[in-house]
Design an enzyme around this catalytic site. Structure first.
Site, PDB file in Angstrom:
ATOM      1  N   HIS A  16      -9.162 -25.175  76.036  1.00 49.18           N
ATOM      2  CA  HIS A  16      -8.966 -26.183  74.986  1.00 49.18           C
ATOM      3  C   HIS A  16      -8.434 -25.472  73.756  1.00 49.18           C
ATOM      4  O   HIS A  16      -8.989 -24.461  73.342  1.00 49.18           O
ATOM      5  CB  HIS A  16     -10.272 -26.904  74.652  1.00 49.18           C
ATOM      6  CG  HIS A  16     -10.162 -27.692  73.378  1.00 49.18           C
ATOM      7  ND1 HIS A  16      -9.196 -28.665  73.195  1.00 49.18           N
ATOM      8  CD2 HIS A  16     -10.843 -27.633  72.212  1.00 49.18           C
ATOM      9  CE1 HIS A  16      -9.316 -29.169  71.980  1.00 49.18           C
ATOM     10  NE2 HIS A  16     -10.297 -28.544  71.356  1.00 49.18           N
ATOM     11  N   GLU A  26     -17.766 -28.598  71.406  1.00 52.38           N
ATOM     12  CA  GLU A  26     -16.861 -29.295  72.325  1.00 52.38           C
ATOM     13  C   GLU A  26     -16.981 -28.798  73.770  1.00 52.38           C
ATOM     14  O   GLU A  26     -16.048 -28.969  74.561  1.00 52.38           O
ATOM     15  CB  GLU A  26     -15.419 -29.146  71.845  1.00 52.38           C
ATOM     16  CG  GLU A  26     -15.132 -29.907  70.564  1.00 52.38           C
ATOM     17  CD  GLU A  26     -13.638 -30.041  70.326  1.00 52.38           C
ATOM     18  OE1 GLU A  26     -13.110 -31.146  70.521  1.00 52.38           O
ATOM     19  OE2 GLU A  26     -13.008 -29.036  69.958  1.00 52.38           O
ATOM     20  N   HIS A  65      -5.156 -33.565  67.503  1.00 49.21           N
ATOM     21  CA  HIS A  65      -6.201 -32.551  67.662  1.00 49.21           C
ATOM     22  C   HIS A  65      -5.681 -31.315  68.394  1.00 49.21           C
ATOM     23  O   HIS A  65      -5.717 -30.220  67.871  1.00 49.21           O
ATOM     24  CB  HIS A  65      -7.368 -33.227  68.407  1.00 49.21           C
ATOM     25  CG  HIS A  65      -8.522 -32.339  68.739  1.00 49.21           C
ATOM     26  ND1 HIS A  65      -9.687 -32.831  69.294  1.00 49.21           N
ATOM     27  CD2 HIS A  65      -8.723 -31.013  68.613  1.00 49.21           C
ATOM     28  CE1 HIS A  65     -10.532 -31.824  69.487  1.00 49.21           C
ATOM     29  NE2 HIS A  65      -9.966 -30.710  69.082  1.00 49.21           N
ATOM     30  N   HIS A 120      -5.774 -25.795  69.929  1.00 49.86           N
ATOM     31  CA  HIS A 120      -5.130 -26.606  68.884  1.00 49.86           C
ATOM     32  C   HIS A 120      -3.717 -26.058  68.677  1.00 49.86           C
ATOM     33  O   HIS A 120      -3.257 -25.929  67.551  1.00 49.86           O
ATOM     34  CB  HIS A 120      -5.934 -26.522  67.582  1.00 49.86           C
ATOM     35  CG  HIS A 120      -7.379 -26.874  67.741  1.00 49.86           C
ATOM     36  ND1 HIS A 120      -8.382 -26.332  66.974  1.00 49.86           N
ATOM     37  CD2 HIS A 120      -8.007 -27.725  68.608  1.00 49.86           C
ATOM     38  CE1 HIS A 120      -9.559 -26.832  67.349  1.00 49.86           C
ATOM     39  NE2 HIS A 120      -9.353 -27.671  68.348  1.00 49.86           N
TER      40      HIS A 120
END
Ligand code: ZN
Length: 236
Positions: free
Chosen positions: A92, A73, A162, A94
């Site tokens: 980034h 990613e 996500h 979760h």
């Protein structure tokens, strides 16, 4: 400031605060070349050391991979750095309390001054609008561009089903925003539970958001977080 060391610390700080699990990542734009950025190889965040930090161009091609595996990613980072010259760090994650807001119509609200940036807007990236039938991972330049477009000028964006992405002009700011976004989501769930379906929640108003956001750089917390994280590294 040693950026590689700061980035290693950032991985460990985010893991310690439960913001990134084995799969989250954080990047920083290179101070010597704004068209490059630094990101760890594919490895669990708590295990990141300086040797794991790789350099990428803004197309997310590794400059000197030396056999190290890149995270799939990485395009999240490259495409946001391309679209946002003001951004020098991207996280980034979760983070678990944030995900429920990405799958409902309940918007995240600025309810806590440490996360006043929520009041600047936290758009929700619906990957299906860009491509149907994905595994939800942003693993192509096209999907990275679509996410960057949804993010727009905002400090953070949710990613439906996500996780989320947070950005900042500095690494401490992007890291702090991720930690306090998770906390704010948890507090909003608590406030909603206490208030009940007809209860009111007092959010920061526009003037309060405007007054709070520029000052909130997390620079008081950063040296403490960093020192703790790097002490863990030296014990290894
Ligand atoms: Zn992810």
């Amino acid at each position: 400031m040693n950026l590689v060391e700061d980035l290693v610390a950032a991985y460990r700080i985010l893991a310690e605060h439960g913001v990134i699990d084995a799969y989250g990542h954080v990047s920083a734009r290179s101070p010597s070349d704004p068209k490059r950025y630094l990101l760890a190889r594919s490895i669990a965040p708590e295990l990141v050391t300086p040797d794991d930090i790789m350099e990428y161009d803004l197309d997310s091609e590794p400059v000197d991979p030396r056999g190290r595996e890149s995270v799939r990613e990485r395009f999240i980072h490259g495409e946001i750095f391309k679209a946002r010259p003001d951004v020098n760090a991207v996280v980034h994650n979760h983070s678990p309390s944030v995900v429920p807001f990405s799958v409902t119509t309940v918007a995240m609200k600025p309810i806590f001054h440490m996360a006043a940036f929520v009041g600047k807007g936290v758009p929700n990236f619906e990957i299906r609008k860009a491509q149907k039938g994905t595994d939800l991972l942003v693993k192509t330049p096209y999907l990275g561009q679509a996410l960057a477009k949804t993010l727009g000028k905002s400090p953070a964006a949710l990613m439906r089903g996500h996780g989320s992405v947070t950005v900042g002009e500095t690494l401490p700011r992007a890291v702090g925003r991720s930690i306090y976004l998770e906390m704010s989501a948890r507090m909003q769930l608590q406030a909603m539970a206490i208030a009940g379906p007809r209860g009111k929640i007092a959010c920061l108003d526009e003037a309060e958001v405007k007054a709070s956001v520029p000052a909130q750089d997390y620079n008081r917390a950063w040296p403490m977080w960093r020192a703790k994280a790097l002490a863990g590294l030296k014990q290894r």
